[in-house]
Design a protein around this motif. Structure first.
Motif, short mmCIF file in Angstrom:
data_model
loop_
_atom_site.label_atom_id
_atom_site.label_comp_id
_atom_site.label_asym_id
_atom_site.label_seq_id
_atom_site.Cartn_x
_atom_site.Cartn_y
_atom_site.Cartn_z
N GLY A 43 2.31 20.76 -10.97
CA GLY A 43 1.63 19.51 -11.27
C GLY A 43 1.73 18.53 -10.13
O GLY A 43 2.61 18.63 -9.27
N ARG A 44 0.81 17.59 -10.09
CA ARG A 44 0.78 16.54 -9.06
C ARG A 44 0.67 15.19 -9.76
O ARG A 44 -0.15 15.00 -10.64
CB ARG A 44 -0.41 16.74 -8.11
N TYR A 45 1.52 14.25 -9.33
CA TYR A 45 1.50 12.90 -9.90
C TYR A 45 1.57 11.91 -8.75
O TYR A 45 2.37 12.07 -7.82
CB TYR A 45 2.68 12.69 -10.85
N ASN A 46 0.73 10.87 -8.83
CA ASN A 46 0.65 9.88 -7.76
C ASN A 46 1.03 8.52 -8.33
O ASN A 46 0.44 8.06 -9.32
CB ASN A 46 -0.78 9.85 -7.21
N LEU A 47 2.03 7.87 -7.73
CA LEU A 47 2.46 6.56 -8.20
C LEU A 47 2.22 5.52 -7.10
O LEU A 47 2.96 5.47 -6.13
CB LEU A 47 3.95 6.57 -8.56
N PRO A 48 1.19 4.67 -7.24
CA PRO A 48 1.04 3.55 -6.31
C PRO A 48 2.09 2.49 -6.60
O PRO A 48 2.62 2.41 -7.70
CB PRO A 48 -0.37 3.02 -6.60
N ALA A 49 2.38 1.66 -5.61
CA ALA A 49 3.40 0.64 -5.79
C ALA A 49 2.87 -0.58 -6.53
O ALA A 49 3.62 -1.26 -7.21
CB ALA A 49 3.95 0.21 -4.44
N VAL A 50 1.60 -0.91 -6.39
CA VAL A 50 1.07 -2.14 -6.99
C VAL A 50 -0.17 -1.83 -7.79
O VAL A 50 -1.23 -1.60 -7.24
CB VAL A 50 0.75 -3.19 -5.91
N ASP A 105 0.81 -1.22 0.00
CA ASP A 105 0.00 0.00 0.00
C ASP A 105 0.85 1.27 0.00
O ASP A 105 0.34 2.35 0.29
CB ASP A 105 -0.95 0.00 1.20
N SER A 106 2.14 1.15 -0.29
CA SER A 106 2.98 2.34 -0.32
C SER A 106 2.77 3.09 -1.62
O SER A 106 2.42 2.52 -2.65
CB SER A 106 4.46 1.98 -0.17
N ARG A 107 2.99 4.38 -1.58
CA ARG A 107 2.84 5.22 -2.77
C ARG A 107 3.69 6.47 -2.58
O ARG A 107 4.09 6.82 -1.48
CB ARG A 107 1.37 5.59 -3.00
N VAL A 108 3.95 7.14 -3.70
CA VAL A 108 4.72 8.37 -3.67
C VAL A 108 3.97 9.43 -4.47
O VAL A 108 3.41 9.15 -5.53
CB VAL A 108 6.15 8.18 -4.21
N LEU A 109 3.95 10.65 -3.92
CA LEU A 109 3.30 11.79 -4.57
C LEU A 109 4.38 12.76 -5.04
O LEU A 109 5.25 13.14 -4.26
CB LEU A 109 2.35 12.49 -3.59
N PHE A 110 4.31 13.15 -6.31
CA PHE A 110 5.22 14.13 -6.87
C PHE A 110 4.51 15.48 -6.98
O PHE A 110 3.42 15.56 -7.53
CB PHE A 110 5.67 13.74 -8.28
N LEU A 111 5.16 16.51 -6.46
CA LEU A 111 4.72 17.87 -6.70
C LEU A 111 5.82 18.58 -7.47
O LEU A 111 6.99 18.51 -7.09
CB LEU A 111 4.45 18.61 -5.38
N THR A 112 5.47 19.23 -8.56
CA THR A 112 6.48 19.87 -9.39
C THR A 112 6.26 21.38 -9.44
O THR A 112 5.14 21.86 -9.30
CB THR A 112 6.44 19.31 -10.82
N SER A 113 7.36 22.11 -9.65
CA SER A 113 7.30 23.56 -9.68
C SER A 113 8.45 24.08 -10.53
O SER A 113 9.44 23.38 -10.76
CB SER A 113 7.39 24.13 -8.26
N LYS A 114 8.35 25.32 -10.97
CA LYS A 114 9.44 25.96 -11.69
C LYS A 114 10.37 26.70 -10.74
O LYS A 114 11.33 27.34 -11.17
CB LYS A 114 8.90 26.93 -12.74
N ASP A 115 10.12 26.61 -9.43
CA ASP A 115 10.94 27.28 -8.43
C ASP A 115 11.29 26.30 -7.33
O ASP A 115 10.50 25.42 -7.00
CB ASP A 115 10.18 28.48 -7.84
N PRO A 124 14.67 25.01 -18.38
CA PRO A 124 14.98 23.58 -18.55
C PRO A 124 15.14 22.82 -17.24
O PRO A 124 15.56 21.67 -17.26
CB PRO A 124 16.31 23.61 -19.32
N GLU A 125 14.83 23.44 -16.09
CA GLU A 125 14.93 22.75 -14.81
C GLU A 125 13.56 22.66 -14.17
O GLU A 125 12.83 23.66 -14.09
CB GLU A 125 15.89 23.46 -13.84
N LEU A 126 13.21 21.46 -13.70
CA LEU A 126 11.96 21.25 -12.99
C LEU A 126 12.29 20.87 -11.55
O LEU A 126 13.08 19.96 -11.30
CB LEU A 126 11.15 20.13 -13.65
N TYR A 127 11.67 21.58 -10.60
CA TYR A 127 11.93 21.31 -9.18
C TYR A 127 10.82 20.41 -8.64
O TYR A 127 9.63 20.61 -8.94
CB TYR A 127 12.04 22.62 -8.41
N VAL A 128 11.21 19.44 -7.83
CA VAL A 128 10.30 18.37 -7.44
C VAL A 128 10.37 18.13 -5.94
O VAL A 128 11.45 18.06 -5.35
CB VAL A 128 10.64 17.06 -8.18
#
Length: 701
Positions: free
Chosen positions: A241-248, A219-229, A271-275
């Protein structure tokens, strides 16, 4: 005062006899002065060359002349230093394509500008020009999302102070965050969610890659939040942006195409994305390339395979006698059928000497029509070394570099022509390293040469024999363990030793705590392995930090010696700081990494001497904005300890000396009047004028 004057004279004499002349650096394009985030210097009249990179846009150039009323400074900008018969030569095919279409953006190279006259808040004249982010439209739309050099020739009419500064997010953020590189695996836990990472999208623009989350529990997962700063968190309005990656489940992989990467770069205009990544449970985060489709691999015209050289950007081949070359090329079949930006091949009709493939430009003038009749296919069907097929063989590739052979073996080449009417001759390599040459002669008489360059088999060992933190071997270190987690009191230093001396390594030191650092090991054969160390704050530091008061700007604090307070790095880093002290005696100031008494050596120490100011004593101590706060801070703070033998008040404030607008130039053989106790007056010395001269400074008090 005489003693101070003697010290000043000695210092000036040392400086003026040792600094290099301006003619040595910056006098030519090939020897340009490299400008990073900030640059300031003073120059005599003349021409000077500077080099910056396009990822630093926007860039502002300011010139403060010593004489008003002269012609404005002029700048000339180009992306190369190489000219042949007055024509600029660009090595990068994407830059070539961009320059060819620069006129569509109203840009013509080389670009020439006269700096615009302006006045500062004190009415002083200066000239400036800003290269805005608008130029990135031209760069990005042609795939130039990585850093390329821009060369600037600056012409000055008189002695002038030059200030060049970058307003890019990258210039501001790069010392605060670590890069998360391609082909990386990192153990990630909920504790690491405080970290910000930078993804260098500009370097990934021609790649297809996938981001994978492998959780240690279902049931583990990781949430990505991205920004230009780099300065943001999950509650910030700067989240892009927001991206959610479940493990299974099927969504545990996030595949990114070159089109998607290019769209992100254009959208955020950099050309750089901060996460930020937030994990509910531990897991492994991976970013790996899985395909690269940014060039042509096969090109066939009228049934004849042509040779594609993606280094030289050429396509060559011989078509049967009587072929209508233009018609045949227009109907050519090639692989892949589209590039990352979806473009099909285009030609410079009616000549058909160039092929435009997305951002790439191929020279196809080497596709010719045979003069004699008969088969013109001079390509190979197979190519083997010591009886084993060459793994990367393709009829369209004529040169093979660094083909490895086990030590002690001599390679023997065998080859078969694609057409039975073609003949094959082979010149074997006589040693290693060495080269074998295969020549195929078609029925029509045209030939094609294949070369195979052999080297001794290279080591694939990309492991470490030891990994150290502040000189101490990591406990339970193993060459096959690639992720570590340590608790520290201060910003650590990573060092390591290689298991194989033929390998190389790069140590990416941690930028802050909490944070991480990496050792990137590259084997002799190019295989890469990363060792990652995550750093957390020692619990003792966390506890004592909560008991220390924070020092705020312009607020007086009464101290009597030995007090410790903390300064917020985000507020004070990158600024000049003025300490004001009302005591009659000197004030000692220690800057510390953490708040543990007796366990931390100051990373900077200052002594502010009390001096009379009217009826009271007051000292002023300015700490430069260049102080490396982030390298010494822990959990966002540095600590200040005051040493004094009396009770008085101390305060702190931001201080802007405004050197550019308020400095008074002191020339040789000049007399300057100085008011008593005027701590705000700033003077400038143009050191090239003082070079190799005996200097005497006379004080008439």
């Amino acid at each position: 005062m005489k003693q101070i004057t003697s010290y000043l004279a000695a210092l000036l004499l040392m400086l003026t006899t040792t600094i290099p002349t301006m003619a040595q650096v910056g006098s030519t394009c090939d020897n340009a002065i490299f400008v990073d985030a900030e640059y300031t210097n003073t120059f005599r009249a003349g021409e000077y060359w500077f080099e910056a990179v396009t990822t630093s846009l926007p860039i502002t150039i300011k010139c403060y002349p010593s004489v008003a009323g002269l012609q404005a400074p002029q700048i000339v900008v180009d992306f190369t230093c190489t000219y042949v018969d007055g024509v600029a030569v660009y090595d990068d095919p994407k830059v070539v394509r961009m320059v060819e279409r620069a006129g569509e953006y109203g840009i013509f190279l080389p670009m020439t500008y006269n700096l615009r006259a302006r006045q500062d808040e004190n009415g002083k004249l200066y000239y400036s020009y800003t290269f805005p982010r608008d130029y990135t439209d031209m760069l990005y739309e042609h795939g130039v999302t990585y850093a390329i050099p821009a060369y600037v020739k600056l012409t000055l009419q008189c002695t002038t102070q030059v200030v060049i500064s970058s307003g890019s997010t990258h210039a501001r953020c790069r010392d605060q965050v670590n890069q998360f590189g391609m082909n990386t695996t990192m153990l990630f836990t909920p504790e690491d969610s405080i970290n910000t990472y930078v993804w260098p999208l500009g370097e990934w623009n021609d790649k297809q890659y996938e981001i994978t989350w492998e959780g240690e529990e279902n049931d583990s997962r990781v949430l990505f939040l991205t920004s230009k700063d780099c300065d943001f968190d999950r509650f910030s309005g700067r989240v892009r942006g927001r991206y959610n990656l479940p493990a299974v489940d099927e969504a545990h992989e996030l595949k990114i195409t070159p089109e998607a990467t290019a769209d992100i770069i254009v959208d955020i205009e950099q050309p750089e994305l901060y996460v930020h990544m937030y994990a509910n449970k531990p897991g492994y985060l991976k970013i790996y390339t899985y395909e690269n489709i940014d060039n042509i691999t096969d090109f066939m015209v009228s049934g004849v395979p042509c040779v594609v050289d993606n280094e030289a950007m050429t396509i060559t081949g011989t078509l049967p006698a009587g072929t209508d070359r233009a018609t045949a090329i227009a109907a050519a079949r090639y692989r892949p059928t589209s590039t990352h930006d979806g473009h099909q091949a285009e030609y410079n009709t009616p000549l058909y000497t160039k092929l435009y493939f997305g951002n790439l430009i191929y020279d196809i003038s080497g596709i010719v029509v045979a003069q004699s009749t008969g088969n013109t296919d001079a390509s190979l069907k197979s190519l083997s070394v010591n009886g084993t097929a060459l793994a990367e063989f393709s009829p369209a590739v004529s040169e093979y570099i660094d083909v490895e052979v086990p030590e002690g073996q001599l390679p023997v080449i065998s080859a078969e022509a694609r057409k039975t009417t073609s003949s094959v001759s082979i010149q074997q390599a006589t040693a290693v390293p060495g080269t074998a040459i295969v020549t195929v002669t078609a029925q029509a008489g045209n030939t094609l040469t294949y070369t195979v360059n052999f080297i001794k088999e290279r080591s694939s060992d990309n492991s470490l024999s030891a990994l150290y933190i502040d000189g101490q071997l990591i406990e339970n270190f193993s060459a096959t363990t690639y992720n570590y987690r340590l608790s520290v009191n201060s910003l650590p230093t990573i060092s390591a030793t290689l298991n194989d001396a033929r390998a190389t390594m790069i140590v990416d030191q941690p930028k802050q705590v909490p944070g991480f650092g990496q050792v990137i090991v590259t084997a002799e054969n190019g295989d890469v392995q990363l060792y990652t160390i995550n750093f957390t704050i020692n619990e003792q530091v966390r506890e004592c930090s909560s008991t220390v008061s924070q020092m705020n700007a312009s607020q007086p604090y009464t101290i009597s010696g030995g007090e410790m307070m903390r300064l917020s790095i985000s507020e004070w880093a990158g600024t000049n700081i003025l300490f004001t002290w009302t005591g009659n005696n000197d004030l000692g100031i220690d800057l510390l990494t953490n708040c543990l008494e007796g366990e931390t050596t100051p990373f900077a120490q200052y002594s502010a001497a009390a001096s009379p100011n009217g009826t009271e004593h007051r000292c002023y101590l300015t700490i430069s904005q260049t102080l490396p706060w982030k390298q010494h801070g822990v959990n966002g703070y540095v600590y200040v300890r005051f040493n004094t033998s009396e009770t008085a008040q101390v305060s702190i404030m931001h201080y802007t000396p405004s050197c550019l607008t308020r400095a008074t130039l002191i020339n040789i053989d000049a007399t300057v009047d100085m008011a008593a106790n005027d701590f705000t007056k700033i003077y400038a010395l143009y050191l090239p004028d003082w070079q190799r001269k005996d200097v005497k400074i006379k004080w008439a008090g």
